[in-house]
Design a protein around this motif. Structure first.
Motif, PDB file in Angstrom:
ATOM      1  N   UNK A 119     -11.062  -8.413  -7.852  1.00 31.81           N
ATOM      2  CA  UNK A 119     -12.207  -7.741  -8.474  1.00 31.81           C
ATOM      3  C   UNK A 119     -11.902  -6.249  -8.664  1.00 31.81           C
ATOM      4  N   UNK A 120     -11.357  -5.621  -7.626  1.00 33.15           N
ATOM      5  CA  UNK A 120     -11.004  -4.190  -7.729  1.00 33.15           C
ATOM      6  C   UNK A 120      -9.998  -3.981  -8.853  1.00 33.15           C
ATOM      7  N   UNK A 121      -9.025  -4.883  -8.910  1.00 35.14           N
ATOM      8  CA  UNK A 121      -7.971  -4.755  -9.917  1.00 35.14           C
ATOM      9  C   UNK A 121      -8.544  -4.936 -11.336  1.00 35.14           C
ATOM     10  N   UNK A 122      -9.488  -5.890 -11.501  1.00 30.72           N
ATOM     11  CA  UNK A 122     -10.126  -6.099 -12.821  1.00 30.72           C
ATOM     12  C   UNK A 122     -10.917  -4.854 -13.236  1.00 30.72           C
ATOM     13  N   UNK A 123     -11.613  -4.231 -12.276  1.00 28.37           N
ATOM     14  CA  UNK A 123     -12.410  -3.041 -12.609  1.00 28.37           C
ATOM     15  C   UNK A 123     -11.478  -1.939 -13.127  1.00 28.37           C
ATOM     16  N   UNK A 124     -10.381  -1.709 -12.396  1.00 29.21           N
ATOM     17  CA  UNK A 124      -9.453  -0.650 -12.835  1.00 29.21           C
ATOM     18  C   UNK A 124      -8.867  -0.987 -14.201  1.00 29.21           C
TER      19      UNK A 124
ATOM     20  N   UNK B 270      -1.615   2.092  -7.929  1.00 28.03           N
ATOM     21  CA  UNK B 270      -0.765   1.193  -7.139  1.00 28.03           C
ATOM     22  C   UNK B 270      -1.572   0.623  -5.981  1.00 28.03           C
ATOM     23  N   UNK B 271      -1.482  -0.704  -5.830  1.00 26.80           N
ATOM     24  CA  UNK B 271      -2.166  -1.355  -4.709  1.00 26.80           C
ATOM     25  C   UNK B 271      -1.253  -1.332  -3.485  1.00 26.80           C
ATOM     26  N   UNK B 272      -1.743  -0.750  -2.396  1.00 23.93           N
ATOM     27  CA  UNK B 272      -1.002  -0.760  -1.129  1.00 23.93           C
ATOM     28  C   UNK B 272      -1.748  -1.660  -0.154  1.00 23.93           C
ATOM     29  N   UNK B 273      -1.019  -2.544   0.506  1.00 25.40           N
ATOM     30  CA  UNK B 273      -1.675  -3.447   1.462  1.00 25.40           C
ATOM     31  C   UNK B 273      -1.012  -3.359   2.834  1.00 25.40           C
ATOM     32  N   UNK B 274      -1.781  -3.725   3.837  1.00 23.65           N
ATOM     33  CA  UNK B 274      -1.237  -3.803   5.193  1.00 23.65           C
ATOM     34  C   UNK B 274      -2.096  -4.798   5.965  1.00 23.65           C
ATOM     35  N   UNK B 275      -1.608  -5.242   7.122  1.00 26.49           N
ATOM     36  CA  UNK B 275      -2.469  -6.029   8.004  1.00 26.49           C
ATOM     37  C   UNK B 275      -2.633  -5.262   9.303  1.00 26.49           C
ATOM     38  N   UNK B 276      -3.865  -5.166   9.762  1.00 26.72           N
ATOM     39  CA  UNK B 276      -4.129  -4.443  11.011  1.00 26.72           C
ATOM     40  C   UNK B 276      -4.246  -5.397  12.192  1.00 26.72           C
ATOM     41  N   UNK B 277      -3.925  -6.676  11.948  1.00 25.22           N
ATOM     42  CA  UNK B 277      -3.947  -7.632  13.049  1.00 25.22           C
ATOM     43  C   UNK B 277      -5.358  -7.970  13.521  1.00 25.22           C
TER      44      UNK B 277
ATOM     45  N   UNK C 237      -1.727 -12.950  -4.294  1.00 24.65           N
ATOM     46  CA  UNK C 237      -1.795 -11.780  -5.189  1.00 24.65           C
ATOM     47  C   UNK C 237      -0.732 -11.930  -6.274  1.00 24.65           C
ATOM     48  N   UNK C 238       0.451 -12.392  -5.861  1.00 19.18           N
ATOM     49  CA  UNK C 238       1.531 -12.577  -6.843  1.00 19.18           C
ATOM     50  C   UNK C 238       1.145 -13.647  -7.852  1.00 19.18           C
ATOM     51  N   UNK C 239       0.491 -14.731  -7.369  1.00 23.19           N
ATOM     52  CA  UNK C 239       0.068 -15.793  -8.293  1.00 23.19           C
ATOM     53  C   UNK C 239      -0.894 -15.250  -9.344  1.00 23.19           C
ATOM     54  N   UNK C 240      -1.680 -14.220  -8.972  1.00 20.46           N
ATOM     55  CA  UNK C 240      -2.625 -13.616  -9.920  1.00 20.46           C
ATOM     56  C   UNK C 240      -1.993 -12.459 -10.694  1.00 20.46           C
ATOM     57  N   UNK C 241      -0.660 -12.304 -10.504  1.00 24.20           N
ATOM     58  CA  UNK C 241       0.057 -11.197 -11.177  1.00 24.20           C
ATOM     59  C   UNK C 241      -0.481  -9.822 -10.804  1.00 24.20           C
ATOM     60  N   UNK C 242      -0.968  -9.698  -9.577  1.00 18.55           N
ATOM     61  CA  UNK C 242      -1.430  -8.381  -9.111  1.00 18.55           C
ATOM     62  C   UNK C 242      -0.288  -7.779  -8.295  1.00 18.55           C
TER      63      UNK C 242
ATOM     64  N   UNK D 159      -7.289  -7.219  10.353  1.00 17.15           N
ATOM     65  CA  UNK D 159      -6.469  -7.936   9.337  1.00 17.15           C
ATOM     66  C   UNK D 159      -6.258  -7.103   8.070  1.00 17.15           C
ATOM     67  N   UNK D 160      -6.632  -7.647   6.879  1.00 21.64           N
ATOM     68  CA  UNK D 160      -6.284  -6.979   5.616  1.00 21.64           C
ATOM     69  C   UNK D 160      -6.881  -5.587   5.483  1.00 21.64           C
ATOM     70  N   UNK D 161      -6.011  -4.613   5.166  1.00 19.44           N
ATOM     71  CA  UNK D 161      -6.476  -3.267   4.794  1.00 19.44           C
ATOM     72  C   UNK D 161      -5.782  -2.942   3.486  1.00 19.44           C
ATOM     73  N   UNK D 162      -6.480  -2.321   2.567  1.00 18.19           N
ATOM     74  CA  UNK D 162      -5.820  -1.981   1.290  1.00 18.19           C
ATOM     75  C   UNK D 162      -6.384  -0.711   0.679  1.00 18.19           C
ATOM     76  N   UNK D 163      -5.572  -0.121  -0.176  1.00 18.38           N
ATOM     77  CA  UNK D 163      -5.998   1.042  -0.959  1.00 18.38           C
ATOM     78  C   UNK D 163      -5.336   0.974  -2.325  1.00 18.38           C
ATOM     79  N   UNK D 164      -6.040   1.459  -3.327  1.00 17.01           N
ATOM     80  CA  UNK D 164      -5.410   1.676  -4.629  1.00 17.01           C
ATOM     81  C   UNK D 164      -5.188   3.175  -4.737  1.00 17.01           C
ATOM     82  N   UNK D 165      -3.947   3.594  -4.972  1.00 13.82           N
ATOM     83  CA  UNK D 165      -3.667   5.025  -5.087  1.00 13.82           C
ATOM     84  C   UNK D 165      -3.139   5.334  -6.482  1.00 13.82           C
TER      85      UNK D 165
END
Ligand code: HAM
Length: 405
Positions: free
Chosen positions: A143-148, A156-163, A237-242, A259-265
């Protein structure tokens, strides 16, 4: 009188602001989110318990005061806590757990103002409750990617996992052990080591950055479930070409994430380059005293992306009404009354020549120019010029609406 430091009027970019809200709201609805509006003022304790007392927001950035009823209240520094409070108060955590919301509005943080960082700023946010699956994280990021994409913004989408509660405590121990071996950490990092050690990863101090290069990374210490979910996130994400990059140092400035943390920079901005921040916060409802409810969401920093929004090319639309003489203003007003509220209209109260009316209609980017003079008035008609199709004709006033597309 001057505006307060760190605050901004949305005036020159008001078209971009409305375009952003319209685009993002439509997409959020397409993803099944419902509009929610929560109060700007909430009990201070809501933010202490949710955003967390080790966060900069709660420690030094809240606009808090005691109201006339002696309640300790704060202007909201972010939107998630209020939405979670509302979700719990409406008993969703006990009933139909799966709920999706979107919201927008002003947030307040008493930060040091700089380019892209304000004390009052707007966010557009979405929250999804009740879905444990990592596929919901994928949905939220999509959804975030579609809005942009719809706003023509590249980031650029940056992802991480915080466990999670299984892997995070042992990781923290490992990290603190490492931090104890670093002699030159700044004062803030020394303090964070005690309160919330993973936040040291966020430090911008060059000496700390250098010291932390060899620090253990949470993604290398995930439990099997978190590892599996993080792999699944990347795969889908790769399957959605993101496209994305894994940023092992990405930790968020609010305490409620797991768990999932992300930012678009965006590299089109200065140091304040995060345009969207979000992630999973499965334990927040429990922290606030309700039943366990997995949740994930994000917020867009509206002021940060306004500079990057390009408006769709202006199309001619709307109707201009003009009279060639004072005496024809009354029949012209009758024609105007049939269209008012149905289309974008401009009724020109001052009498002008045909040439000047056409010029003004053109300047206002209106599509139709409706003019009345002696000839038209005598036949109960108006002269209509379609400035897009470059066609003109006489139209009976009672049939005017049918003539305008
Ligand atoms: P956040 O990262 O604190 O997350 O803020 C989200 C976005 O708001 C940032 O990426 C940035 O674009 C913008 N922003 C933050 N502070 C400022 C500021 N002082 N001036 C201008 N823009 C700013 C949250 O607020 C979470 N509630 C996001 C979330 C929703 N997580 C889950 N659901």
């Amino acid at each position: 009188m001057k505006i307060l430091r760190g605050m901004k009027d949305i005036l020159e970019q008001s078209d971009e602001f409305l375009h952003l809200i319209k685009t993002a709201s439509k997409l959020a609805q397409n993803f099944g989110h419902k509009f929610i509006q929560t109060p700007i003022l909430e009990e201070t304790s809501l933010y202490l318990r949710s955003v967390g007392d080790s966060s900069d927001i709660v420690n030094k950035e809240m606009y808090s005061f005691t109201d006339k009823g002696n309640n300790n209240v704060s202007l909201r520094p972010e939107g998630t806590a209020g939405v979670v409070r509302s979700y719990i108060e409406h008993n969703f955590s006990k009933g139909v757990k799966q709920q999706k919301f979107f919201y927008y509005g002003p947030m307040f943080r008493y930060e040091r103002p700089q380019k892209g960082r304000f004390r009052q700023f707007n966010q557009f946010g979405v929250e999804s409750f009740g879905v444990e699956s990592v596929l919901e994280d994928v949905n939220i990021i999509a959804l975030a990617s579609c809005i942009l994409k719809d706003l023509n913004i590249s980031a650029t989408l940056e992802i991480n996992s915080l466990g999670c509660k299984t892997c995070m405590p042992s990781y923290k121990e490992k990290l603190v052990e490492f931090l104890n071996s670093c002699p030159n950490l700044c004062e803030t990092c020394q303090m964070r080591k005690q309160t919330n050690p993973i936040r040291v990863m966020d430090c911008k101090n060059p000496a700390c950055k250098n010291a932390l290069k060899n620090a253990p990374k949470i993604t290398d210490c995930l439990c099997d479930t978190c590892k599996r979910d993080f792999e699944s996130l990347k795969e889908h994400l790769s399957l959605l070409n993101i496209s994305f990059v894994v940023n092992k140092d990405l930790v968020r400035g609010l305490d409620y994430y797991n768990k999932t943390a992300f930012e678009f920079v965006s590299n089109a901005l200065g140091s304040q380059n995060a345009v969207i921040g979000g992630g999973r916060y499965d334990f927040l409802t429990q922290t606030l005293g309700a039943d366990y409810t997995p949740a994930v969401g994000f917020a867009i920093g509206i002021e940060r992306i306004l500079d990057l929004v390009t408006l769709p090319s202006a199309k001619l639309k709307g109707v201009y009404f003009g009279a060639l003489d004072e005496q024809f203003l009354a029949p012209l007003f009758k024609a105007y009354s049939l269209i008012i509220g149905k289309k974008l209209c401009h009724f020109e109260p001052s009498v002008k020549s045909l040439k000047n009316h056409l010029k003004l209609a053109d300047k206002k980017q209106l599509r139709y120019c409706v003019i009345i003079g002696e000839n038209e008035a005598s036949k109960d008609c108006v002269w209509v010029k379609d400035l897009l199709e470059k066609k003109e004709k006489l139209v009976n006033i009672s049939k005017l609406e049918n003539e305008l597309e």
